[in-house]
Motif scaffolding. Structure first.
Motif, PDB file in Angstrom:
ATOM      1  N   ARG A   1       0.802  -1.219   0.000  1.00 44.28           N
ATOM      2  CA  ARG A   1       0.000   0.000   0.000  1.00 44.28           C
ATOM      3  C   ARG A   1       0.842   1.280   0.000  1.00 44.28           C
ATOM      4  O   ARG A   1       0.294   2.362  -0.164  1.00 44.28           O
ATOM      5  CB  ARG A   1      -0.940  -0.008   1.201  1.00 44.28           C
ATOM      6  CG  ARG A   1      -1.971  -1.125   1.116  1.00 44.28           C
ATOM      7  CD  ARG A   1      -2.948  -1.105   2.260  1.00 44.28           C
ATOM      8  NE  ARG A   1      -3.815  -2.272   2.218  1.00 44.28           N
ATOM      9  CZ  ARG A   1      -5.024  -2.346   2.794  1.00 44.28           C
ATOM     10  NH1 ARG A   1      -5.502  -1.280   3.441  1.00 44.28           N
ATOM     11  NH2 ARG A   1      -5.729  -3.449   2.728  1.00 44.28           N
ATOM     12  N   THR A   2       2.144   1.115   0.193  1.00 44.28           N
ATOM     13  CA  THR A   2       3.013   2.297   0.220  1.00 44.28           C
ATOM     14  C   THR A   2       4.120   2.255  -0.829  1.00 44.28           C
ATOM     15  O   THR A   2       4.807   3.257  -1.027  1.00 44.28           O
ATOM     16  CB  THR A   2       3.670   2.452   1.607  1.00 44.28           C
ATOM     17  OG1 THR A   2       4.399   1.249   1.923  1.00 44.28           O
ATOM     18  CG2 THR A   2       2.632   2.718   2.686  1.00 44.28           C
ATOM     19  N   GLU A   3       4.295   1.125  -1.511  1.00 37.83           N
ATOM     20  CA  GLU A   3       5.478   0.961  -2.362  1.00 37.83           C
ATOM     21  C   GLU A   3       5.531   1.949  -3.518  1.00 37.83           C
ATOM     22  O   GLU A   3       6.599   2.458  -3.860  1.00 37.83           O
ATOM     23  CB  GLU A   3       5.591  -0.480  -2.879  1.00 37.83           C
ATOM     24  CG  GLU A   3       4.425  -0.973  -3.707  1.00 37.83           C
ATOM     25  CD  GLU A   3       4.580  -2.443  -4.065  1.00 37.83           C
ATOM     26  OE1 GLU A   3       5.671  -3.006  -3.857  1.00 37.83           O
ATOM     27  OE2 GLU A   3       3.586  -3.038  -4.547  1.00 37.83           O
ATOM     28  N   ASP A   4       4.382   2.263  -4.121  1.00 39.56           N
ATOM     29  CA  ASP A   4       4.410   3.171  -5.261  1.00 39.56           C
ATOM     30  C   ASP A   4       4.791   4.585  -4.838  1.00 39.56           C
ATOM     31  O   ASP A   4       5.628   5.235  -5.483  1.00 39.56           O
ATOM     32  CB  ASP A   4       3.054   3.176  -5.974  1.00 39.56           C
ATOM     33  CG  ASP A   4       2.781   1.889  -6.729  1.00 39.56           C
ATOM     34  OD1 ASP A   4       3.747   1.137  -6.982  1.00 39.56           O
ATOM     35  OD2 ASP A   4       1.608   1.628  -7.057  1.00 39.56           O
ATOM     36  N   GLU A   5       4.195   5.063  -3.770  1.00 40.75           N
ATOM     37  CA  GLU A   5       4.499   6.428  -3.355  1.00 40.75           C
ATOM     38  C   GLU A   5       5.909   6.556  -2.803  1.00 40.75           C
ATOM     39  O   GLU A   5       6.565   7.591  -2.989  1.00 40.75           O
ATOM     40  CB  GLU A   5       3.480   6.923  -2.330  1.00 40.75           C
ATOM     41  CG  GLU A   5       3.373   6.072  -1.070  1.00 40.75           C
ATOM     42  CD  GLU A   5       2.158   6.439  -0.237  1.00 40.75           C
ATOM     43  OE1 GLU A   5       2.260   7.365   0.587  1.00 40.75           O
ATOM     44  OE2 GLU A   5       1.096   5.787  -0.416  1.00 40.75           O
TER      45      GLU A   5
ATOM     46  N   GLY B   1      16.381  10.330  -2.764  1.00 36.83           N
ATOM     47  CA  GLY B   1      17.208   9.599  -1.825  1.00 36.83           C
ATOM     48  C   GLY B   1      16.549   8.466  -1.080  1.00 36.83           C
ATOM     49  O   GLY B   1      17.142   7.897  -0.164  1.00 36.83           O
ATOM     50  N   VAL B   2      15.311   8.102  -1.446  1.00 34.74           N
ATOM     51  CA  VAL B   2      14.615   6.981  -0.799  1.00 34.74           C
ATOM     52  C   VAL B   2      14.397   5.897  -1.843  1.00 34.74           C
ATOM     53  O   VAL B   2      13.733   6.125  -2.857  1.00 34.74           O
ATOM     54  CB  VAL B   2      13.268   7.421  -0.196  1.00 34.74           C
ATOM     55  CG1 VAL B   2      12.660   6.272   0.605  1.00 34.74           C
ATOM     56  CG2 VAL B   2      13.430   8.653   0.677  1.00 34.74           C
ATOM     57  N   ASP B   3      14.938   4.704  -1.622  1.00 36.26           N
ATOM     58  CA  ASP B   3      14.893   3.654  -2.644  1.00 36.26           C
ATOM     59  C   ASP B   3      13.623   2.835  -2.635  1.00 36.26           C
ATOM     60  O   ASP B   3      13.279   2.219  -3.651  1.00 36.26           O
ATOM     61  CB  ASP B   3      16.103   2.726  -2.484  1.00 36.26           C
ATOM     62  CG  ASP B   3      17.391   3.402  -2.933  1.00 36.26           C
ATOM     63  OD1 ASP B   3      17.525   3.640  -4.146  1.00 36.26           O
ATOM     64  OD2 ASP B   3      18.227   3.718  -2.084  1.00 36.26           O
TER      65      ASP B   3
ATOM     66  N   GLY C   1       0.804   0.596  10.253  1.00 35.40           N
ATOM     67  CA  GLY C   1       2.063   0.410   9.536  1.00 35.40           C
ATOM     68  C   GLY C   1       2.188   1.362   8.357  1.00 35.40           C
ATOM     69  O   GLY C   1       3.267   1.931   8.110  1.00 35.40           O
ATOM     70  N   VAL C   2       1.108   1.555   7.611  1.00 40.07           N
ATOM     71  CA  VAL C   2       1.121   2.473   6.474  1.00 40.07           C
ATOM     72  C   VAL C   2       1.452   3.888   6.943  1.00 40.07           C
ATOM     73  O   VAL C   2       2.259   4.595   6.321  1.00 40.07           O
ATOM     74  CB  VAL C   2      -0.239   2.438   5.738  1.00 40.07           C
ATOM     75  CG1 VAL C   2      -0.360   3.604   4.756  1.00 40.07           C
ATOM     76  CG2 VAL C   2      -0.411   1.111   5.008  1.00 40.07           C
ATOM     77  N   SER C   3       0.834   4.302   8.043  1.00 41.72           N
ATOM     78  CA  SER C   3       1.102   5.635   8.590  1.00 41.72           C
ATOM     79  C   SER C   3       2.565   5.790   8.976  1.00 41.72           C
ATOM     80  O   SER C   3       3.192   6.827   8.693  1.00 41.72           O
ATOM     81  CB  SER C   3       0.197   5.884   9.794  1.00 41.72           C
ATOM     82  OG  SER C   3       0.489   7.128  10.401  1.00 41.72           O
TER      83      SER C   3
ATOM     84  N   ALA D   1       9.226   7.804   5.380  1.00 42.78           N
ATOM     85  CA  ALA D   1       9.615   8.194   4.027  1.00 42.78           C
ATOM     86  C   ALA D   1       9.751   9.708   3.920  1.00 42.78           C
ATOM     87  O   ALA D   1      10.690  10.220   3.275  1.00 42.78           O
ATOM     88  CB  ALA D   1       8.594   7.683   3.014  1.00 42.78           C
ATOM     89  N   GLY D   2       8.837  10.427   4.555  1.00 46.58           N
ATOM     90  CA  GLY D   2       8.937  11.879   4.541  1.00 46.58           C
ATOM     91  C   GLY D   2      10.197  12.371   5.219  1.00 46.58           C
ATOM     92  O   GLY D   2      10.855  13.311   4.742  1.00 46.58           O
TER      93      GLY D   2
END
Length: 505
Positions: A142-146, A154-156, A240-242, A248-249
């Motif tokens: 649910r988070t991989e695309d964003e 800088g985030v892989d 977990g998504v939150s 990531a931010g």
């Protein structure tokens, strides 16, 4: 008609067919009495039943029937000798590579607060038990695309680090120790820039116990929780998504900086090997490994069943006799372990290996150890134990690719080179995997998976040193941010497979 064959040592009883050999054609010094496929072996002299058969200048098996010069040598007439380990030769000498003056000695990496250097910057979603694996995978999906969209910043990405155990097991013993070392190794891996740890809440491998062993994390944010405390599956996924979005931010804007190659820890792996593995990709990787070791980096050679028959060669290169003894003890353990399971180490060569021309584990091992080059053997470590570099380190792992690489990554490998002759679709997130082809036919057929074709060593007479330099440069490129093809394809999310030993209770 003539066919090109390659004799590797003057003492060898067989040569390798570099092209398909037709019955009746001249193959080197003999006339072929069988059709012999490319990569397979042809006898150079008559051999009696029971005679030892040599390739690479070493014993690879015994003739199970009389063999005529020009005959195809394979599973139908070549078998394992008794007491195979006693035939292993120890005549290899260690050498340190001379570093060319124009050799690159730096790459752009992510430097953590502790000084550890990462080749990638991932958010990891680690599970303590199989019961929380689905939640972890849903969080990642649910988070991989964003998160992937932040690659330029800088985030892989985000990766679910799941496994198939964690409960129904004893909380002590070899199986427990291996699991905890593996999870700790991934949690502490420099390629993880943020970590979410998810448990069910009632498992043997409890979240609080794992966190206590991990100790304080000053480098990165780490947030643990359980599904039971979160309020169930959907609540745990949402939480977990939150957390992933918040991490990531925070990681946005992380920049690479030039660091020395001594910060590289290279995992050496082969899979789907064939008759060309020990001639092209494996020794080319060995050259690159030697260059890295000479420059102060660490290389991890593993797959203990796949050094069987070549262990004395490695032991002879040990920097200390105790290191060589440690390797031989691991071989003895594997002999007993396989015996207790009703098999032998010769059960290792797969059907694909045999179709590619490899007959016995002794033959496979002599080609596999070429990945380790000629550097001194500095240390032997347990599965998933932090690699005590710098230098060439041997880690005790099974030959099964995902289990072996999982141990290396847990031990600190931040880039993996994977040689293959039959083809592989392996990845190892959060660590990049570079795939090297042993032959041009494979490189053409699976061009979307192969990062470098090493067949030129044989097919184009490219000097091995030059091909090794190409591998070295590719390693630095990928370590510095260039995506390998396995990364472009999104591979590596299912390959964390800790070695399971012990009772399932």
């Amino acid at each position: 008609m003539t066919a090109t064959v390659l004799r590797l040592s003057q003492t060898d009883d067989v040569a390798i067919a570099l092209e398909d050999v037709t019955r009746g054609s001249i193959a080197g010094e003999v006339v072929a009495v069988d059709d012999v496929a490319r990569g397979h072996k042809i006898a150079l002299r008559d051999l009696d039943a029971g005679a030892q058969v040599h390739k690479y200048g070493h014993v690879i098996g015994v003739a199970t029937s009389a063999i005529r010069a020009g005959e195809h040598v394979h599973t139908h007439n070549l078998g394992m000798p008794d007491a195979a380990a006693t035939l292993a030769s120890g005549d290899a000498s260690a050498t340190r590579a001379q570093l060319p003056s124009d050799l690159r000695r730096t790459f752009p990496g992510f430097v953590r607060r502790s000084g550890k250097v990462a080749t990638r910057n991932y958010i990891g979603v680690l599970t303590t038990v199989n019961c929380s694996a689905t939640v972890a995978r849903q969080v990642a999906r649910r988070t991989e695309d964003e998160v992937a969209a932040l690659h330029a910043e800088g985030v892989d990405g985000v990766v679910a680090l799941t496994h198939g155990t964690g409960c129904g097991m004893a909380n002590r013993g070899a199986g427990w120790d291996i699991l905890r070392r593996t999870l700790q190794g991934y949690a502490r891996h420099p390629n993880i820039g943020g970590l979410v740890v998810i448990g069910l809440g009632c498992e043997v491998n409890a979240v609080n116990g794992l966190m206590e062993e991990l100790g304080p994390h000053d480098d990165i944010p780490v947030v643990p929780y359980t599904i039971q405390d979160a309020g169930g599956t959907m609540a745990a996924i949402d939480h977990g998504v939150s957390l992933v979005r918040e991490m990531a931010g925070d990681l946005r804007g992380t920049a690479r900086q030039d660091v020395g190659v001594e910060h590289l820890v290279l995992g050496l792996q082969c899979g789907g090997s064939d008759g060309f593995s020990g001639l092209t990709a494996n020794p080319a990787l060995g050259v690159a490994s030697d260059l890295l070791v000479a420059a102060g980096a660490t290389s991890i050679l593993g797959e203990t069943p796949e050094v069987y028959g070549a262990e004395q060669m490695l032991a002879a290169r040990a920097s200390d006799p105790a290191v060589g003894d440690a390797l031989l003890r691991r071989i003895a353990w594997w002999e007993e372990y396989t015996r207790s399971q009703g098999t032998t180490l010769d059960g290792n060569p797969s059907p694909g290996n045999k179709a590619g021309g490899i007959t016995t584990i002794l033959e496979k091992s002599l080609g596999a150890v070429a990945k380790g080059g000629h550097s001194p053997l500095a240390a032997v470590c347990e599965y998933a134990e932090p690699a005590p570099g710098p230098g060439l380190v041997f880690m005790d792992t099974p030959g099964y690719d995902p289990v072996s690489v999982t141990g290396m990554v847990a031990g600190g490998a931040n880039v993996v080179c994977f040689t293959t002759g039959r083809g592989s679709v392996f990845g190892s997130r959060p660590v990049p995997t570079i795939k090297l082809a042993t032959n041009s036919e494979l490189a053409r057929r699976m061009s979307g998976d192969i990062d470098l074709d090493c067949s030129g060593v044989i097919e184009e007479e490219v000097p091995l040193a030059d091909m090794g330099r190409r591998v070295y440069d590719l390693i630095l490129d990928v370590a510095g941010g260039r995506r390998s093809l396995s990364e472009e394809l999104g591979l590596g999310g299912e390959e964390m497979v800790p070695w399971q030993i012990g009772a399932v209770l």
